[in-house]
Scaffold this motif. Structure first.
Motif, mmCIF file in Angstrom:
data_model
loop_
_atom_site.group_PDB
_atom_site.id
_atom_site.type_symbol
_atom_site.label_atom_id
_atom_site.label_comp_id
_atom_site.label_asym_id
_atom_site.label_seq_id
_atom_site.Cartn_x
_atom_site.Cartn_y
_atom_site.Cartn_z
ATOM 1 N N ARG B 154 25.383 8.756 -35.055
ATOM 2 C CA ARG B 154 24.514 7.653 -34.650
ATOM 3 C C ARG B 154 24.876 7.179 -33.248
ATOM 4 O O ARG B 154 24.016 6.777 -32.466
ATOM 5 N N LEU B 155 26.190 7.270 -32.912
ATOM 6 C CA LEU B 155 26.588 6.940 -31.548
ATOM 7 C C LEU B 155 25.940 7.915 -30.553
ATOM 8 O O LEU B 155 25.471 7.524 -29.481
ATOM 9 N N CYS B 156 25.895 9.187 -30.932
ATOM 10 C CA CYS B 156 25.266 10.181 -30.055
ATOM 11 C C CYS B 156 23.773 9.893 -29.899
ATOM 12 O O CYS B 156 23.208 10.116 -28.832
ATOM 13 N N ILE B 157 23.159 9.395 -30.962
ATOM 14 C CA ILE B 157 21.746 9.011 -30.859
ATOM 15 C C ILE B 157 21.622 7.819 -29.898
ATOM 16 O O ILE B 157 20.769 7.803 -29.011
ATOM 17 N N ALA B 158 22.545 6.854 -30.054
ATOM 18 C CA ALA B 158 22.530 5.693 -29.151
ATOM 19 C C ALA B 158 22.701 6.145 -27.702
ATOM 20 O O ALA B 158 22.034 5.657 -26.791
ATOM 21 N N ARG B 159 23.586 7.097 -27.494
ATOM 22 C CA ARG B 159 23.840 7.616 -26.154
ATOM 23 C C ARG B 159 22.562 8.221 -25.569
ATOM 24 O O ARG B 159 22.283 8.086 -24.384
ATOM 25 N N THR B 160 21.814 8.891 -26.439
ATOM 26 C CA THR B 160 20.553 9.485 -25.989
ATOM 27 C C THR B 160 19.522 8.405 -25.696
ATOM 28 O O THR B 160 18.802 8.477 -24.693
ATOM 29 N N LEU B 161 19.465 7.361 -26.564
ATOM 30 C CA LEU B 161 18.483 6.286 -26.371
ATOM 31 C C LEU B 161 18.738 5.538 -25.065
ATOM 32 O O LEU B 161 17.804 5.042 -24.436
ATOM 33 N N ALA B 162 20.023 5.472 -24.655
ATOM 34 C CA ALA B 162 20.378 4.655 -23.494
ATOM 35 C C ALA B 162 19.657 5.066 -22.227
ATOM 36 O O ALA B 162 19.369 4.241 -21.371
ATOM 37 N N VAL B 163 19.351 6.357 -22.084
ATOM 38 C CA VAL B 163 18.692 6.778 -20.847
ATOM 39 C C VAL B 163 17.157 6.704 -20.969
ATOM 40 O O VAL B 163 16.447 7.271 -20.145
ATOM 41 N N SER B 164 16.682 5.956 -21.955
ATOM 42 C CA SER B 164 15.248 5.752 -22.225
ATOM 43 C C SER B 164 14.434 7.032 -22.215
ATOM 44 O O SER B 164 13.588 7.230 -21.350
ATOM 45 N N PRO B 165 14.668 7.893 -23.200
ATOM 46 C CA PRO B 165 13.876 9.114 -23.292
ATOM 47 C C PRO B 165 12.498 8.813 -23.875
ATOM 48 O O PRO B 165 12.272 7.691 -24.354
ATOM 49 N N GLU B 166 11.611 9.764 -23.816
ATOM 50 C CA GLU B 166 10.329 9.623 -24.508
ATOM 51 C C GLU B 166 10.280 10.543 -25.720
ATOM 52 O O GLU B 166 9.580 10.287 -26.681
#
Lengths: 289, 250
Positions: B154-166
């Motif tokens: 879930r941290l890795c998902i958060a890391r991905t969300l941080a750069v505002s992907p689409e």
């Protein structure tokens, strides 16, 4: 035949083998301890403050090794300034950028061969190339350049192993977030390989401190005076390091007491470096957990 | 409405023809699951969507992948910007060996966000978005590797969300996790689909059936069938799809 799994017994062959291995281990340990104790018992006496902080001067009657301590420090510093960027850069190139497997194998073979060459050969080469051809004379600078070639293989190979040990998943993670290759190297690869790189540096310092034969030919064989002038003048003057000075006192001049004192000092430095490597390894491991 | 359009995509690894003419429309704000037996090309296809295959030696790709109408294999594409827009979560959780905070902030830093306040705000929002904020808010400075596997993912998902992907690509994101962690990630995915386009590779058919809106079945480098998930699982059109989802092979 009973079907039970009990009935454990030691085989005579095993006992003999354990005995022999234990004996060898004890012998190695005993030799090391004896060696260190012997050097310290003969040399520690001579390690006075005056010995460490004066230059040898027959007129005022001092017999210190400060000049060679300073020469050693200069050579360590200069060698690392040359060798670390080149070595780490080379390792990054081989590991991350070099495409041709053949080229990589050639470089790896070359570095392995370089690390097996007797140091006196580096001395002869350094004398001809740096001192004479590049006209740097017999100087601390020539010494550092020669030692740079000597320690480069260690730094490249150790750094390369450290870079290889960084998990692929970290690289993927960084790439997946949009890190460019260079960003990934800078922010993920090098920080994670820093433990290995620092180990390589410390091992190199050990090699530099211990080197005598090559330096005798390229950096000079005496340390009577403190280096004078600007930094650049100082590194262009000749001078011997501690190990060379040890050779000179013990062999050429027959002053064994001074020799043992220097030996004790070198031993302290080397033991210190090895402890440093251990501590760094521990800290890095702890950081990862 | 399509987010990603794949047209006649072929991919070769040297001699191996791993993707054979994939045509596919991925819809925005939906979860699209890619299923199929090992080696069918589903992971390979997923990785072509943010060009993670680029660095594999001997890879050759033809055809096109359009993201919002732009060809991601075009010569003027900045892969860094592409991957910022199309984030990826990997099979095994792979947090960096740094603090929880730094893991989430990593993507921000490499994309030039340096203001502390803004960074704090995005880190919190991302961790909340990945449903892990409450578990880590009191220990943001502690090593990420001390977290459990499910938390790490879930941290890795958060890391991905941080750069505002689409778009968020997930490559078997729960295959290394226990059932409870898997359930949490699955709940999270449905939540994510409200804001993001999610493409997930899974070898777990129940998972695909539970969470996805659309499912594509891959076999031997071809996309055999692609439809609404309910349709695929209730009445597959191709006998090979039926054989696979009824467990006759794979």
């Amino acid at each position: 035949m009973s079907n039970s799994i009990t009935g454990k017994r030691k085989r005579p062959g095993d006992i003999l083998l354990y005995g022999v291995i234990g004996l060898f281990t004890a012998a190695v340990f005993a030799m090391t301890v004896y060696f260190v104790v012997y050097i310290f018992s003969k040399g520690l006496r001579g390690l006075s403050l005056a010995f460490l902080t004066t230059a040898p001067n027959p007129i005022i009657g001092t017999l210190g090794i400060l000049p060679s301590i300073i020469n050693t420090a200069y050579i360590i510093l200069l060698t690392l300034v040359f060798a670390v960027p080149i070595g780490v850069g080379g390792a990054v190139y081989i590991n991350e950028y070099a495409k041709s497997r053949k080229l990589i194998r050639v470089i790896e073979f070359t570095t392995e061969t370089l690390s097996g060459i007797p140091s006196i050969i580096f001395g002869v080469f350094g004398n001809v190339f740096f001192c004479v051809f590049l006209n740097l004379k017999v100087s601390l600078l020539s010494g550092a350049l020669t030692l740079t070639i000597m320690v480069l293989p260690t730094i490249i190979r150790t750094a390369q192993e450290a870079l290889k040990a960084v998990p692929v998943s970290y690289r993927e993670g960084a790439a997946g977030l949009g890190a460019s290759k260079w960003t990934m190297i800078r922010t993920i690869l090098l920080p994670n390989a820093s433990g290995g790189i620092i180990t390589a540096v410390v091992l190199s310092v050990g090699r530099i401190v211990g080197e005598s034969a090559a330096l005798l030919l390229v950096a000079g064989g005496s340390a009577m005076y403190l280096p004078r002038g600007s930094f650049f003048q100082q590194i262009q003057s000749s001078g011997s390091t501690l190990a060379v000075e040890l050779y000179r006192y013990a062999y050429s001049r027959g002053e064994n007491e001074v020799g043992f004192a220097i030996a004790a000092l070198l031993l302290i430095i080397v033991i210190g470096l090895n402890l440093a490597v251990k501590l760094i390894g521990k800290r890095i491991n702890r950081g990862a957990k | 409405m399509t987010k990603i359009t794949t047209e006649n995509l072929h991919l070769h690894y040297g001699e191996n023809h791993a993707l054979r003419g994939i045509n596919m429309l991925i819809r925005p704000n939906k979860i699209t699951a890619l299923i199929g037996p090992s080696g069918c090309g589903k992971s390979t296809y997923l990785k072509t969507l943010n060009r993670m295959n680029d660095t594999v030696p001997g890879v050759a790709i033809t055809g096109s992948v359009l993201l919002d109408g732009e060809d991601i294999y075009g010569s003027t594409v900045d892969v860094t910007k592409l991957r910022k827009k199309v984030g990826m979560v990997f099979q095994s959780p792979n947090p960096f060996p740094m603090s929880i905070y730094d893991n989430v902030a990593y993507g921000l830093k490499i994309h030039g966000i340096k203001k502390r306040l803004l960074m704090d705000e995005i880190v919190e929002r991302s961790l909340r978005g990945a449903a892990i904020w409450d578990e880590v808010k009191d220990r943001l400075k502690t090593p990420a590797l001390a977290l459990s596997g499910g938390q790490q993912q879930r941290l890795c998902i958060a890391r991905t969300l941080a750069v505002s992907p689409e778009v968020i690509l997930m490559d078997e994101p729960t295959s290394a996790l226990d059932p409870i962690s898997t359930m949490k990630i699955e709940e999270l995915m449905s939540e994510l689909a409200k804001q993001y386009t999610v493409v997930i590779v899974t070898h777990n058919m129940q998972q695909a059936a539970r969470i996805s809106d659309y499912t594509a079945f891959f076999l031997l480098g071809e996309m055999i069938e692609y439809d609404e998930t309910q349709q695929i699982f209730a009445s597959p059109k191709d006998p090979r799809t039926e054989n696979y989802i009824t467990g006759r092979f794979g």
